[in-house]
Each structure stands twice: as structure tokens, then as C-alpha cells.
Motif scaffolding. Structure first.
Motif, PDB file in Angstrom:
ATOM      1  N   ARG A   1      15.350  79.015 -34.046  1.00 35.32           N
ATOM      2  CA  ARG A   1      16.603  78.513 -34.589  1.00 35.32           C
ATOM      3  C   ARG A   1      16.415  77.067 -35.050  1.00 35.32           C
ATOM      4  NH1 ARG A   1      21.422  81.127 -34.061  1.00 35.32           N
ATOM      5  NH2 ARG A   1      20.525  82.795 -32.830  1.00 35.32           N
ATOM      6  N   PRO A   2      16.793  76.719 -36.277  1.00 31.15           N
ATOM      7  CA  PRO A   2      16.635  75.336 -36.713  1.00 31.15           C
ATOM      8  C   PRO A   2      17.667  74.445 -36.027  1.00 31.15           C
ATOM      9  CG  PRO A   2      17.695  76.643 -38.410  1.00 31.15           C
ATOM     10  CD  PRO A   2      17.343  77.582 -37.304  1.00 31.15           C
ATOM     11  N   SER A   3      17.295  73.152 -35.811  1.00 30.22           N
ATOM     12  CA  SER A   3      18.249  72.248 -35.171  1.00 30.22           C
ATOM     13  C   SER A   3      19.253  71.720 -36.183  1.00 30.22           C
ATOM     14  CB  SER A   3      17.505  71.096 -34.487  1.00 30.22           C
ATOM     15  OG  SER A   3      16.577  70.540 -35.384  1.00 30.22           O
ATOM     16  N   ALA A   4      18.810  71.585 -37.427  1.00 32.69           N
ATOM     17  CA  ALA A   4      19.720  71.105 -38.473  1.00 32.69           C
ATOM     18  C   ALA A   4      19.126  71.447 -39.825  1.00 32.69           C
ATOM     19  CB  ALA A   4      19.913  69.595 -38.347  1.00 32.69           C
TER      20      ALA A   4
ATOM     21  N   GLY B   1       7.179  67.778 -35.044  1.00 27.36           N
ATOM     22  CA  GLY B   1       8.312  68.557 -35.554  1.00 27.36           C
ATOM     23  C   GLY B   1       9.111  67.860 -36.631  1.00 27.36           C
ATOM     24  N   LEU B   2       8.702  66.656 -37.056  1.00 32.95           N
ATOM     25  CA  LEU B   2       9.443  65.958 -38.108  1.00 32.95           C
ATOM     26  C   LEU B   2       8.505  65.665 -39.274  1.00 32.95           C
ATOM     27  CD1 LEU B   2      11.397  63.391 -35.905  1.00 32.95           C
ATOM     28  CD2 LEU B   2      12.342  65.393 -37.066  1.00 32.95           C
ATOM     29  N   ILE B   3       9.111  65.483 -40.464  1.00 40.75           N
ATOM     30  CA  ILE B   3       8.303  65.160 -41.632  1.00 40.75           C
ATOM     31  C   ILE B   3       7.888  63.691 -41.548  1.00 40.75           C
ATOM     32  CG2 ILE B   3       8.356  64.876 -44.136  1.00 40.75           C
ATOM     33  CD1 ILE B   3      10.054  67.336 -44.302  1.00 40.75           C
TER      34      ILE B   3
ATOM     35  N   ALA C   1      -4.241  65.480 -34.701  1.00 48.70           N
ATOM     36  CA  ALA C   1      -4.589  66.450 -35.743  1.00 48.70           C
ATOM     37  C   ALA C   1      -3.527  66.425 -36.832  1.00 48.70           C
ATOM     38  CB  ALA C   1      -4.683  67.846 -35.149  1.00 48.70           C
ATOM     39  N   GLY C   2      -3.966  66.382 -38.053  1.00 55.02           N
ATOM     40  CA  GLY C   2      -3.013  66.370 -39.165  1.00 55.02           C
ATOM     41  C   GLY C   2      -2.590  67.786 -39.476  1.00 55.02           C
ATOM     42  N   ILE C   3      -1.282  67.985 -39.561  1.00 53.02           N
ATOM     43  CA  ILE C   3      -0.812  69.315 -39.938  1.00 53.02           C
ATOM     44  C   ILE C   3      -0.012  69.148 -41.206  1.00 53.02           C
ATOM     45  CG2 ILE C   3       0.601  71.261 -39.272  1.00 53.02           C
ATOM     46  CD1 ILE C   3      -0.088  70.647 -36.394  1.00 53.02           C
TER      47      ILE C   3
ATOM     48  N   HIS D   1       2.228  74.862 -53.722  1.00 51.02           N
ATOM     49  CA  HIS D   1       2.223  75.013 -55.172  1.00 51.02           C
ATOM     50  C   HIS D   1       3.629  75.492 -55.438  1.00 51.02           C
ATOM     51  CE1 HIS D   1      -2.173  75.226 -55.510  1.00 51.02           C
ATOM     52  NE2 HIS D   1      -2.126  75.899 -54.388  1.00 51.02           N
ATOM     53  N   GLU D   2       4.557  74.632 -55.761  1.00 47.60           N
ATOM     54  CA  GLU D   2       5.904  75.118 -55.612  1.00 47.60           C
ATOM     55  C   GLU D   2       6.770  74.953 -56.840  1.00 47.60           C
ATOM     56  OE1 GLU D   2       6.032  74.151 -50.986  1.00 47.60           O
ATOM     57  OE2 GLU D   2       7.727  73.609 -52.199  1.00 47.60           O
ATOM     58  N   PRO D   3       7.011  75.988 -57.552  1.00 43.63           N
ATOM     59  CA  PRO D   3       8.079  75.917 -58.535  1.00 43.63           C
ATOM     60  C   PRO D   3       9.373  76.325 -57.842  1.00 43.63           C
ATOM     61  CG  PRO D   3       6.721  77.881 -58.856  1.00 43.63           C
ATOM     62  CD  PRO D   3       6.314  77.271 -57.564  1.00 43.63           C
ATOM     63  N   GLY D   4      10.311  75.456 -57.813  1.00 45.93           N
ATOM     64  CA  GLY D   4      11.664  75.842 -57.405  1.00 45.93           C
ATOM     65  C   GLY D   4      11.920  76.081 -55.935  1.00 45.93           C
ATOM     66  N   THR D   5      11.107  75.569 -55.051  1.00 45.77           N
ATOM     67  CA  THR D   5      11.468  75.704 -53.652  1.00 45.77           C
ATOM     68  C   THR D   5      11.805  74.332 -53.137  1.00 45.77           C
ATOM     69  OG1 THR D   5       9.629  77.144 -53.521  1.00 45.77           O
ATOM     70  CG2 THR D   5      10.762  76.705 -51.488  1.00 45.77           C
ATOM     71  N   GLY D   6      12.875  74.222 -52.436  1.00 43.36           N
ATOM     72  CA  GLY D   6      13.186  72.930 -51.852  1.00 43.36           C
ATOM     73  C   GLY D   6      13.597  73.121 -50.418  1.00 43.36           C
ATOM     74  N   MET D   7      13.084  72.296 -49.555  1.00 41.36           N
ATOM     75  CA  MET D   7      13.528  72.348 -48.180  1.00 41.36           C
ATOM     76  C   MET D   7      14.165  71.013 -47.908  1.00 41.36           C
ATOM     77  SD  MET D   7      10.705  73.780 -45.728  1.00 41.36           S
ATOM     78  CE  MET D   7       9.503  72.807 -46.578  1.00 41.36           C
ATOM     79  N   GLN D   8      15.366  71.041 -47.373  1.00 45.07           N
ATOM     80  CA  GLN D   8      15.967  69.778 -47.023  1.00 45.07           C
ATOM     81  C   GLN D   8      16.103  69.703 -45.520  1.00 45.07           C
ATOM     82  OE1 GLN D   8      19.522  69.799 -49.303  1.00 45.07           O
ATOM     83  NE2 GLN D   8      18.433  69.317 -51.181  1.00 45.07           N
ATOM     84  N   PRO D   9      15.471  68.757 -44.910  1.00 45.41           N
ATOM     85  CA  PRO D   9      15.528  68.694 -43.447  1.00 45.41           C
ATOM     86  C   PRO D   9      16.894  68.217 -42.967  1.00 45.41           C
ATOM     87  CG  PRO D   9      14.252  66.871 -44.304  1.00 45.41           C
ATOM     88  CD  PRO D   9      14.604  67.728 -45.481  1.00 45.41           C
TER      89      PRO D   9
END
Lengths: 221, 328
Positions: A9-12, A176-178, A206-208, A213-221
């Protein structure tokens, strides 16, 4: 990534695909919205090792291959053949049990399974972990091919060369954060590791980096 | 795996044929068509129940409450028949299917929504269902003379020389062969039992799939409940007590993996037939029927040993493949 796919479940936050907001509460919703997830732990989460290859491929797309509630084995074979051939799967027959395949070939079946659902966004979690170098190259080439066809790909990887080689856009996540969003021109091993580790250039975490390669996907945290 | 399963079924067919041939060599009357029909009829309840149990075991669950469900539904059918003797048999059958399915749904809901381990849930409902029979019947028996002739006559009615009871087993087998091998639900049973985590990622609701397996097994237990009570013309608290173990034995002998995810309807049927033939042959051969328990037990141990050996052989195949892969 599991939040996008509806497992945790996302927190926000809200999720937009191609500009439309959508709610995803379960993997069923995610698949219906064209989001698929190739999990990291192939043996545990990706494949049903006791089932034959073709049944693994068609598992999420059974509504496509069945008619009036009954499975059509011929349709299933056709679908499985189409996608496994595209991925150059090496197997004696599609009847073969999944557990008898090598890791790389199992991964190809898992990817074929998700492509068969005709997704809009494909999330690959450590897609080349633990597979042989030949399959690795095949998976990379295939990802580039899919991106060229307009599919949005989010690859999660902790291998810096892989991230540098494949990404158009890198999002570094930490705890867990950008932590940072980098475009291809800003990419270098140093900047990646610095963002992944937090502040100093001597970071050891460790870098994660999910990257797309994204046309048209947006994620807003 | 499919090849191994196929050979398991072929093996069972072989064992059954050898068994029948051995018995026939000394008691030729055993293989007379009429007697074989008797054996099939006698085994029919076990076949129907084993198919229900097989679905539940495929999803990595187990249904210990089937025999109690059978007894409770049987009692309900018998009491309905006593209260409304004119009620046509198809109505009784629909009631039996629906009531059994409802009892199965209780198991299913508890497993799905409360995620209680199935063995605990069905161990509980096993005693609860028996208790309910006592409550609704006050421990009294419903005897043959109280039931209507149509009610008791139905499973014994003859069609082409084979009783309706056996026909129902054959029809059930045909229907559930299709359900398990040719519907998305059947495929979901295998996926859920084979790898629940991967099933979740493939968009399958694991709990819901297990719920449906319990509903179907309950439905078949309910159907058998009516048939059982009608065939033996008596309903009381203790009918089919302990039969759940025989059902599970039939499944295990039939090659339904107790860990879930592998097995076929054919296997369950052959497992049931194997036990049925032994049960029917022992009195003919002149061995006390009490030996049947020991023989069923031995058959289970041997069957499990075969499963383990099949697993080991599979390991060697992987190695051979790996070798071939590196050489070629």
C-alpha cells in the motif's frame, strides 16, 4: 515499485499513466491498467516451476486465450510461441516444465509472460540478476527494442554499468524516497553513487536506481 | 512433471489391472461384469469426494471436514424428505449441492478472509458439522421406513445396467476434468498450489481461488451426502465417520501432491478405484475387512515413497540437461 503494482500500500501519492490518474489496489488492477512487474526473485515470485512453459506464459492473460469461460489450448500455445520465439527462448518444447530450464531461460519465460498481456508500462526488478552473460545481453537488447516500440520501461538495478548503459532517465532512491533525478547527460558513476549514498563522495550504500525509457509515464510521489 | 504424472497414472492403471487379474485368477466371479459394476457403484462416493478433495489439495489446502459435511447434508436431506415426502428428487439434489457448497464456503471464508491454516479450519468445522447433526436430529436416526421410496430409490435406479450412483460419479468426473484442465479457475488452482507468490504477481487472488476450491469440494460432499443417506437408507450422527482419511488416502495414492500444485482428476479417480477394489476384494479373497485399513495405510506409504523417488529422478534429469547444455 511494489506499491505501483498494488502489492504494498502506498503511503501517499497518485499514479498517472499517459496523463490519466488511476487507482491500483491489487495486482489485478495493475494488470488491467497495463502495468506489469517482473519481480526480482524469479524462483519465488516469477515462475510456477511445476507448470509447463506455455501455462506460465499465459497465466496472466487467460482471459485472452479462453472463450466463453473455457481455455483454448491451441490459443495458449500460439500466444506462448509468439512471445517465447521473440525472446529466443531455448527449450525442447513449450510442454516442458519450467523447473527444467536454466535461470536465463526462466527469466525469458517470465518476461514473455508479461509481454503477452500487452502492457503499457513494464517494471523490471533486477532483470539480469543471476543469469548468464548471453541471456543478459539478450534481455538488454530486448529492452531497447521494446522501448523503441513505445513501451515504458522502468528498470530497477543496483548494477551501475547496467544503469549507465541502459537509462534515459535515472531516479536514485534511498530509504524509500527519491534522492535524485538525473537525465542521461548528467549521468556518471560518481554522481550516481553520491546521490545513492546521501551526501559525501565516499558513500558506501548500494545505489538503487529505477530508470526509464519513458514516453508518457509520470509518477508523482 | 507431466511425463512423470502420466507415468504415475499409467502405473496405477497397471497396478489396478494386476490386482484385478490376481483376484480373478482365483475368484473368476470377481471380474464378472455385474460384480465390476458393483465395485464401481460401491466406490462412487469415494470417487466423487476424492475429486473434491483433489481440488482443495491442489491449492495447498486440505479439507478434513468433507465427511462431516456429507453427514450433515445427508441428515438435512433426510429430514427434508421426512417433512415433505412429495418433494421431487431434483429439488433434493439441488438442496444437497447448495447446502454442501454453503458449508464449504464457511471453510473457504475462514481460510480466505481470516487466513487461518486450512487444516485448523477444517478440523474445527469437522467437529462443528457433526455437532450440528446431533443438535438438529437430537441424536435420533432417520430410518428407511420414514424416507420416501423415490428418495431412497434414486441412487439405485438402473440406467443401461449401471446404477444412477455410478453414473453420477462418471458425470462428476467428466465435469471436473473440464473444470480443472480447461478453465481459468482450474489453472489458478495449479498456480496457487505450485507457487502462491508467483500467482499473486500474475494477478490471481490466492485466497479467493482457495475459497472456490472449498466451495466446490463442499458441493461434492453435499451431493454425496444425499446419495449416501439414500443408498444406505439411514441417516444418523456418525455416518461416514473417519471417511475423510480414506478420501485423502485416495488422493495421495492418485498422485495428488500434498504440497499442492500437481495432480490430476484421473489420478484421484484411480486412487479411489484402487482403494475400492481392495475393499471389495478382501471379503471375496477371505481376508478380514479390518485388514483394509492396514492395506490402505501401506498403499499410502508406498505412494509417497514413489513421489519422493520421482522427485529424485527429476533432479538427475536437470543435471543431464545442464551437461548437455554446456557441451552443446
Amino acid at each position: 515499485m511494489q506499491a505501483i503494482f498494488g502489492i504494498t500500500r502506498p503511503s501517499a501519492g497518485t499514479l498517472h499513466i499517459g496523463g490519466d490518474a488511476c487507482t491500483i489496489r491489487s495486482p489485478v488492477d495493475a494488470i488491467a491498467n497495463g502495468i506489469v512487474y517482473v519481480p526480482e526473485d524469479r524462483g519465488k515470485q516469477g515462475a510456477v516451476l511445476g507448470l509447463p512453459i506455455y501455462q506460465n506464459v499465459t497465466l496472466p492473460s487467460l482471459s485472452q486465450t479462453s472463450r466463453s469461460g473455457f481455455l483454448r489450448l491451441a490459443n495458449e500455445f500460439a500466444l506462448a510461441r509468439k512471445y517465447t520465439e521473440r525472446l529466443e527462448l531455448r527449450a525442447a518444447s513449450l510442454d516442458q516444465v519450467m523447473g527444467n530450464l536454466s535461470g536465463g531461460n526462466q527469466q525469458k519465460v517470465v518476461i514473455a509472460k508479461w509481454l503477452a498481456t500487452k502492457p503499457r508500462v513494464i517494471i523490471l526488478d533486477e532483470p539480469t540478476k543471476g543469469i548468464d552473460i548471453g541471456s543478459k545481453a539478450a534481455v538488454h537488447a530486448f529492452m531497447a527494442e521494446l522501448a523503441a516500440e513505445g513501451l515504458a520501461i522502468i528498470m530497477i538495478s543496483s548494477e551501475i554499468p547496467e544503469i549507465l548503459g541502459m537509462s534515459d532517465r535515472v531516479i536514485v532512491m534511498r530509504d524509500g524516497l527519491i534522492a535524485a533525478e538525473l537525465s542521461r547527460s548528467e549521468l556518471s558513476p560518481e554522481t550516481l553513487v553520491r546521490h545513492a549514498a546521501g551526501i559525501g563522495p565516499k558513500g558506501h550504500a548500494a545505489g538503487i536506481g529505477p530508470k526509464g525509457h519513458e514516453p508518457g509515464t509520470g509518477m508523482q510521489p | 512433471m507431466i511425463r512423470i504424472l502420466k507415468s504415475r497414472e499409467a502405473l496405477l492403471v497397471g497396478v489396478i489391472l494386476v490386482l484385478v487379474a490376481l483376484i480373478a485368477s482365483r475368484f473368476p466371479a470377481f471380474v464378472a461384469p455385474a460384480n465390476l459394476v458393483n465395485v464401481l457403484t460401491d466406490t462412487s462416493p469415494l470417487i466423487i469426494l476424492a475429486i473434491g478433495q483433489a481440488m482443495v489439495i491442489l491449492t495447498r489446502c486440505i479439507d478434513l471436514s468433507m465427511a462431516s459435511n456429507l453427514a450433515l447434508t445427508g441428515m438435512v436431506c433426510a429430514m427434508i424428505n421426512v417433512a415433505y415426502p412429495g418433494l421431487p428428487i431434483p429439488v433434493i439434489i439441488v438442496v444437497a449441492l447448495a447446502f454442501g457448497a454453503a458449508l464449504g464456503a464457511v471453510n473457504g471464508i475462514l481460510v480466505w478472509k481470516l487466513t487461518i491454516p486450512p487444516i485448523v479450519v477444517t478440523l474445527g468445522t469437522l467437529t462443528i458439522f457433526r455437532g450440528i447433526i446431533f443438535v438438529i436430529s437430537d441424536g435420533a436416526w432417520v430410518n428407511a421406513h420414514e424416507m420416501s421410496p423415490a428418495f431412497t430409490g434414486f441412487p439405485r435406479a438402473d440406467i443401461l445396467g449401471v446404477p444412477v450412483l455410478a453414473w453420477l460419479a462418471i458425470i462428476t468426473a467428466a465435469i471436473f476434468f473440464v473444470v480443472i484442465a480447461r478453465t481459468p479457475l482450474g489453472r489458478a488452482f495449479y498456480a496457487v498450489g505450485g507457487n502462491p507468490d508467483a500467482a499473486v504477481y500474475a494477478g490471481i487472488n490466492v485466497g479467493k481461488t482457495q475459497f472456490w476450491a472449498f466451495v466446490l469440494s463442499g458441493m461434492l460432499a453435499g451431493l454425496t451426502g444425499y446419495l449416501w443417506v439414500a443408498r444406505y437408507s439411514v441417516a444418523y450422527v456418525d455416518i461416514a465417520k473417519g471417511f475423510e482419511l480414506e478420501i485423502i488416502a485416495a488422493c495421495v495414492i492418485g498422485g495428488i501432491a500434498i504440497a499442492g500444485g500437481s495432480g490430476t482428476v484421473m489420478g484421484a479417480i484411480l486412487g479411489a478405484l484402487f482403494l475400492g477394489i481392495i475393499k471389495n476384494a478382501l471379503p471375496v479373497v477371505g481376508i478380514s475387512p479390518f485388514w483394509q485399513l492396514a492395506i490402505s495405510g501401506a498403499a499410502i506409504v508406498i505412494a509417497v515413497a514413489f513421489n519422493a523417488r520421482a522427485g529424485r529422478r527429476k533432479g538427475r534429469i536437470i543435471l543431464k540437461r545442464a551437461e548437455a547444455g554446456t557441451n552443446g
